[in-house]
Design an enzyme around this catalytic site. Sequence first.
Site, PDB file in Angstrom:
ATOM      1  N   TYR A  38      35.783  77.144  51.396  1.00 52.58           N
ATOM      2  CA  TYR A  38      36.256  78.281  50.589  1.00 52.58           C
ATOM      3  C   TYR A  38      36.918  77.787  49.307  1.00 52.58           C
ATOM      4  O   TYR A  38      36.776  78.402  48.244  1.00 52.58           O
ATOM      5  CB  TYR A  38      37.231  79.136  51.395  1.00 52.58           C
ATOM      6  CG  TYR A  38      36.560  79.993  52.429  1.00 52.58           C
ATOM      7  CD1 TYR A  38      36.232  81.325  52.166  1.00 52.58           C
ATOM      8  CD2 TYR A  38      36.250  79.484  53.686  1.00 52.58           C
ATOM      9  CE1 TYR A  38      35.615  82.108  53.119  1.00 52.58           C
ATOM     10  CE2 TYR A  38      35.623  80.265  54.646  1.00 52.58           C
ATOM     11  CZ  TYR A  38      35.308  81.580  54.358  1.00 52.58           C
ATOM     12  OH  TYR A  38      34.683  82.354  55.293  1.00 52.58           O
ATOM     13  N   CYS A  60      32.235  86.395  60.510  1.00 48.51           N
ATOM     14  CA  CYS A  60      33.454  85.698  60.114  1.00 48.51           C
ATOM     15  C   CYS A  60      33.686  84.442  60.957  1.00 48.51           C
ATOM     16  O   CYS A  60      33.750  84.528  62.190  1.00 48.51           O
ATOM     17  CB  CYS A  60      34.645  86.647  60.248  1.00 48.51           C
ATOM     18  SG  CYS A  60      36.241  85.859  59.994  1.00 48.51           S
TER      19      CYS A  60
END
Length: 327
Positions: free
Chosen positions: A170, A39
Amino acid sequence: MTGEFKRDQNYLPDRITADGRDGWPVAAGRYRLVIARACPWANRAAIVRRLLGLEDALSLGLCGPTHDERSWTFDLDPGGRDPVLGIERLQEAFFRRDPEYPRGITVPAIVDVPTGQVVTNDFKQMTLDFSGEWRKFHREGAPELYPEPLRDEIDDVAEKVFRDVNNGVYKAGFATTQEAYEEAYRALFARLDWLSERLATQRYLVGDTITEADVRLFTTLVRFDSVYHGHFKCNRQKLTELPVLWAYARDLFQTPGFGDTIDFGQIKEHYYVVHRSLNPTGIVPLGPDPSGWLTAHGREELGGRPFGDGTPPGPPPAGERVPSLAG
């Protein structure tokens, strides 16, 4: 805009502070930082913890690279349980804080070990507090990552980077309309061009030392060619085709505290296995070859002092080491 990806940015707002004003005083050994190597948001916390030397004061829990719709899991640990918290899923720590917790189970998260409750998962504030509130436990020679005179500029650059780059990849990858994708794509590469111009004449983003702004940009750049270029369709150029940013990213990667937090295998496994809407087969690509990260970057010619008046951190603790690219 129709089809635009919108990140839920509502996090547990409590802070761990030197004076304990939120009920959570800074204390060595009381809290556990839970991350996943995959992450990018968690990677920020791992890097800042390393640079400041907080390993002895703040233990590290490592989730595996994949998760299901419920939660990140501790499948890397024997028996699939975190050895300190005794839980299989990070979700359990959120539910101990709030049995009806309604939002996503995210990393990084800091857990209060005595109660097993998550204190905060606010990744933006977390690293700033490592610099400010945890100062008592900084190692000798810890750098100033958020120096007072530069905070306005750091905040400004970091916000631009978050909007267009960190979150921008994203927004491109999870867009569900062509219009939303193209808007995110153009904003991303416009910002990367802006960053290239800024970094062409200075070694770091703000001032002549590494700051919080560099940490925040690095975690996206280091994932760019492995994940975002193909998986998220951010494919105007690869990072390796952007000379200034590629050299800048290699400079940071080779700086103690940065590259020694990166596990490319876990990064690729997470994105390509978890995001089945984008990669239905779950096949994880073998490339790209990561050895280029260790090649000469030449950024020393721009001057700058990576740690300012401080010193590099020592090697990571044995249990926190990642696979070496050097073989």
